[in-house]
Design an enzyme around this catalytic site. Structure first.
Site, short mmCIF file in Angstrom:
data_model
loop_
_atom_site.label_atom_id
_atom_site.label_comp_id
_atom_site.label_asym_id
_atom_site.label_seq_id
_atom_site.Cartn_x
_atom_site.Cartn_y
_atom_site.Cartn_z
N TYR A 90 122.00 -7.21 149.23
CA TYR A 90 123.25 -6.47 149.39
C TYR A 90 122.99 -5.17 150.14
CZ TYR A 90 125.52 -9.58 146.09
OH TYR A 90 126.04 -10.68 145.47
N GLY A 99 121.40 -3.11 160.79
CA GLY A 99 120.47 -4.24 160.84
C GLY A 99 119.68 -4.40 159.56
N LEU A 100 120.17 -3.79 158.46
CA LEU A 100 119.42 -3.84 157.20
C LEU A 100 119.36 -5.24 156.60
CD1 LEU A 100 120.55 -0.55 155.45
CD2 LEU A 100 118.32 -1.07 156.45
N GLY A 101 120.41 -6.03 156.77
CA GLY A 101 120.38 -7.40 156.25
C GLY A 101 119.19 -8.16 156.81
N ASN A 128 132.19 -16.63 151.39
CA ASN A 128 131.63 -15.42 152.00
C ASN A 128 131.23 -15.76 153.44
OD1 ASN A 128 130.27 -13.10 152.74
ND2 ASN A 128 129.21 -12.89 150.77
N GLU A 129 132.23 -15.74 154.31
CA GLU A 129 132.04 -16.19 155.69
C GLU A 129 131.02 -15.34 156.45
OE1 GLU A 129 133.14 -19.08 156.53
OE2 GLU A 129 134.34 -19.29 154.70
N ASN A 130 131.04 -14.03 156.24
CA ASN A 130 130.07 -13.17 156.94
C ASN A 130 128.64 -13.52 156.56
OD1 ASN A 130 132.06 -11.74 158.30
ND2 ASN A 130 132.14 -10.10 156.81
N TYR A 135 123.32 -16.09 157.56
CA TYR A 135 122.22 -16.96 157.16
C TYR A 135 122.05 -18.13 158.13
CZ TYR A 135 121.94 -14.25 152.89
OH TYR A 135 121.79 -13.23 152.00
#
Length: 164
Positions: A90, A99-101, A128-130, A135
């Site tokens: 999260y 760009g942390l994800g 959770n489309e985003n 992924y």
């Protein structure tokens, strides 16, 4: 240039972990759930007692993401019996364009490789489309699904995997 750090959590970080867990989960899912279900879930899943048990689990590790010293997000990795699961990832809304994800995901992938895992699994809410798009872009594929109970609302999480 912003300084980005990924640091391991321990019991001293409990209150910070609780705050960022509740805030990011709420920010992500509030609009899709009843207030009662959300409050119950946040109280149960992110209580200090629950988080302390998770921090004490030798098969799990939490990491905080910091941007210029400010808490920006976190992840939870689980490794047991050769299986690596990215349980939570999260990022605070105000830090979602850094760009942390990808940085957190890369951290988890590196940890999985260090543990000699040939794949990494995670769950993502079916709506959770985003996250699903992220992924997919990162090479994950759907392999199954399971029910995730949020309060009294059974929801479907897709199980995704990425070969390493």
């Amino acid at each position: 240039m912003n300084k980005i750090e990924i640091v391991a959590c321990d019991k001293d970080d409990l209150k910070t972990l609780q705050r960022v867990s509740r805030q990011t989960f709420s920010d992500t899912f509030d609009e899709y759930n009843t207030k009662e279900n959300m409050n119950k879930f946040l109280e149960d899943a992110y209580s200090q007692e629950t988080l302390l048990k998770e921090l004490d689990d030798i098969n799990s590790q939490f990491y905080l993401a910091k941007v210029d010293g400010d808490i920006a997000g976190y992840l939870k990795e689980n490794y047991k019996d050769g299986e690596f699961v990215l349980e939570r990832i999260y990022v605070e809304k105000t830090f979602q364009k850094y760009g942390l994800g990808k940085i957190l995901l890369d951290h988890a992938i590196s940890a999985a490789k260090l543990n000699h895992c040939d794949h990494i699994n995670l769950g993502v809410w079916e709506h959770n489309e985003n996250a699903k798009a992220f992924y997919k872009k990162m090479g994950f594929e759907r392999i199954s699904q399971h029910i995730f109970n949020l309060g009294d609302d059974p929801q479907t999480d897709y199980i995704l995997t990425k070969k390493l």
